[in-house]
Motif scaffolding. Structure first.
Motif, PDB file in Angstrom:
ATOM      1  N   PRO A   1       0.801  -1.227   0.000  1.00 45.78           N
ATOM      2  CA  PRO A   1       0.000   0.000   0.000  1.00 45.78           C
ATOM      3  C   PRO A   1       0.833   1.276   0.000  1.00 45.78           C
ATOM      4  O   PRO A   1       0.340   2.337  -0.358  1.00 45.78           O
ATOM      5  CB  PRO A   1      -0.816  -0.104   1.292  1.00 45.78           C
ATOM      6  CG  PRO A   1      -0.852  -1.544   1.614  1.00 45.78           C
ATOM      7  CD  PRO A   1       0.448  -2.102   1.116  1.00 45.78           C
TER       8      PRO A   1
ATOM      9  N   GLN B   1      -1.350   4.495   0.163  1.00 41.71           N
ATOM     10  CA  GLN B   1      -2.735   4.384   0.612  1.00 41.71           C
ATOM     11  C   GLN B   1      -2.824   4.290   2.139  1.00 41.71           C
ATOM     12  O   GLN B   1      -2.020   3.606   2.774  1.00 41.71           O
ATOM     13  CB  GLN B   1      -3.377   3.127   0.034  1.00 41.71           C
ATOM     14  CG  GLN B   1      -3.397   3.072  -1.469  1.00 41.71           C
ATOM     15  CD  GLN B   1      -3.903   1.714  -1.954  1.00 41.71           C
ATOM     16  OE1 GLN B   1      -3.783   0.707  -1.269  1.00 41.71           O
ATOM     17  NE2 GLN B   1      -4.456   1.694  -3.155  1.00 41.71           N
TER      18      GLN B   1
ATOM     19  N   HIS C   1      -3.907   2.773   5.427  1.00 42.72           N
ATOM     20  CA  HIS C   1      -4.226   1.408   5.825  1.00 42.72           C
ATOM     21  C   HIS C   1      -3.890   1.237   7.302  1.00 42.72           C
ATOM     22  O   HIS C   1      -3.348   2.141   7.927  1.00 42.72           O
ATOM     23  CB  HIS C   1      -3.465   0.389   4.969  1.00 42.72           C
ATOM     24  CG  HIS C   1      -1.982   0.448   5.149  1.00 42.72           C
ATOM     25  ND1 HIS C   1      -1.197   1.453   4.604  1.00 42.72           N
ATOM     26  CD2 HIS C   1      -1.129  -0.352   5.832  1.00 42.72           C
ATOM     27  CE1 HIS C   1       0.067   1.243   4.939  1.00 42.72           C
ATOM     28  NE2 HIS C   1       0.130   0.157   5.690  1.00 42.72           N
TER      29      HIS C   1
ATOM     30  N   ARG D   1      -0.322   6.375   6.596  1.00 44.40           N
ATOM     31  CA  ARG D   1       0.239   6.405   5.245  1.00 44.40           C
ATOM     32  C   ARG D   1       1.364   7.423   5.242  1.00 44.40           C
ATOM     33  O   ARG D   1       1.392   8.345   6.065  1.00 44.40           O
ATOM     34  CB  ARG D   1      -0.798   6.744   4.194  1.00 44.40           C
ATOM     35  CG  ARG D   1      -1.170   8.204   4.116  1.00 44.40           C
ATOM     36  CD  ARG D   1      -2.177   8.458   3.003  1.00 44.40           C
ATOM     37  NE  ARG D   1      -2.450   9.877   2.884  1.00 44.40           N
ATOM     38  CZ  ARG D   1      -2.038  10.643   1.884  1.00 44.40           C
ATOM     39  NH1 ARG D   1      -1.338  10.135   0.895  1.00 44.40           N
ATOM     40  NH2 ARG D   1      -2.324  11.923   1.856  1.00 44.40           N
TER      41      ARG D   1
ATOM     42  N   GLU E   1      -3.386  -6.412   6.338  1.00 48.86           N
ATOM     43  CA  GLU E   1      -3.439  -5.066   5.773  1.00 48.86           C
ATOM     44  C   GLU E   1      -4.909  -4.737   5.555  1.00 48.86           C
ATOM     45  O   GLU E   1      -5.595  -5.436   4.799  1.00 48.86           O
ATOM     46  CB  GLU E   1      -2.671  -4.976   4.449  1.00 48.86           C
ATOM     47  CG  GLU E   1      -1.178  -5.041   4.642  1.00 48.86           C
ATOM     48  CD  GLU E   1      -0.417  -4.891   3.351  1.00 48.86           C
ATOM     49  OE1 GLU E   1       0.556  -4.117   3.351  1.00 48.86           O
ATOM     50  OE2 GLU E   1      -0.768  -5.533   2.350  1.00 48.86           O
TER      51      GLU E   1
ATOM     52  N   PHE F   1      -8.122  -1.762   4.998  1.00 43.46           N
ATOM     53  CA  PHE F   1      -8.468  -0.464   4.417  1.00 43.46           C
ATOM     54  C   PHE F   1      -9.891  -0.120   4.827  1.00 43.46           C
ATOM     55  O   PHE F   1     -10.753  -0.995   4.891  1.00 43.46           O
ATOM     56  CB  PHE F   1      -8.365  -0.526   2.889  1.00 43.46           C
ATOM     57  CG  PHE F   1      -7.009  -0.970   2.404  1.00 43.46           C
ATOM     58  CD1 PHE F   1      -6.039  -0.023   2.118  1.00 43.46           C
ATOM     59  CD2 PHE F   1      -6.714  -2.309   2.253  1.00 43.46           C
ATOM     60  CE1 PHE F   1      -4.775  -0.426   1.686  1.00 43.46           C
ATOM     61  CE2 PHE F   1      -5.461  -2.719   1.817  1.00 43.46           C
ATOM     62  CZ  PHE F   1      -4.490  -1.768   1.538  1.00 43.46           C
TER      63      PHE F   1
END
Length: 121
Positions: A24, A52, A54, A98, A118, A120
């Motif tokens: 990510p 990203q 996460h 991030r 991981e 999101f």
């Protein structure tokens, strides 16, 4: 990936020979995943501008900033924290995070990295 004999009192990893894998954050090169008696993994990660947000439910990550631009930051639970080379930040499980801006980081991951951890929003 270690390259030392099993009976040796040490393990050796050359990040130059470990293939990068997408993550990510950008691209990670993960060392010591195959060493049974080491409780974690060490990642040399190249952060991209598309990192990203996460989080992990079990993993604690400690980032050591090796290289970054003057505007680099980590976003931690929505708060932006400026970073520079030489700074280290421990990120506990559950913390949304991030990297902001391109950077090179060393990440100590405990326990061993697990891609199934991981998450999101």
């Amino acid at each position: 990936m270690s390259h030392s004999p099993a009976q040796a009192g040490f393990e050796f990893a050359d990040f130059n020979t470990i293939p990068g894998v997408p993550c990510p954050c950008g691209t990670a090169r993960r060392a010591f995943a195959d060493v049974a008696d080491f409780p974690g993994t060490i990642h040399l990660t190249t952060i991209s501008t598309e990192a990203q947000t996460h989080y992990h439910k079990r993993l604690t990550e400690t980032y050591v900033i090796l290289e970054c631009g003057p505007e680099a930051a980590l976003e931690l639970d929505g708060k932006r924290v400026a970073v520079q080379p030489g700074v280290s930040v421990m990120i506990r499980p559950g913390t949304r995070h991030r990297a902001v801006g391109e950077m090179q980081v060393l990440i100590v991951c405990l326990p061993k990295f697990d891609p199934a951890d991981e998450w999101f929003d």
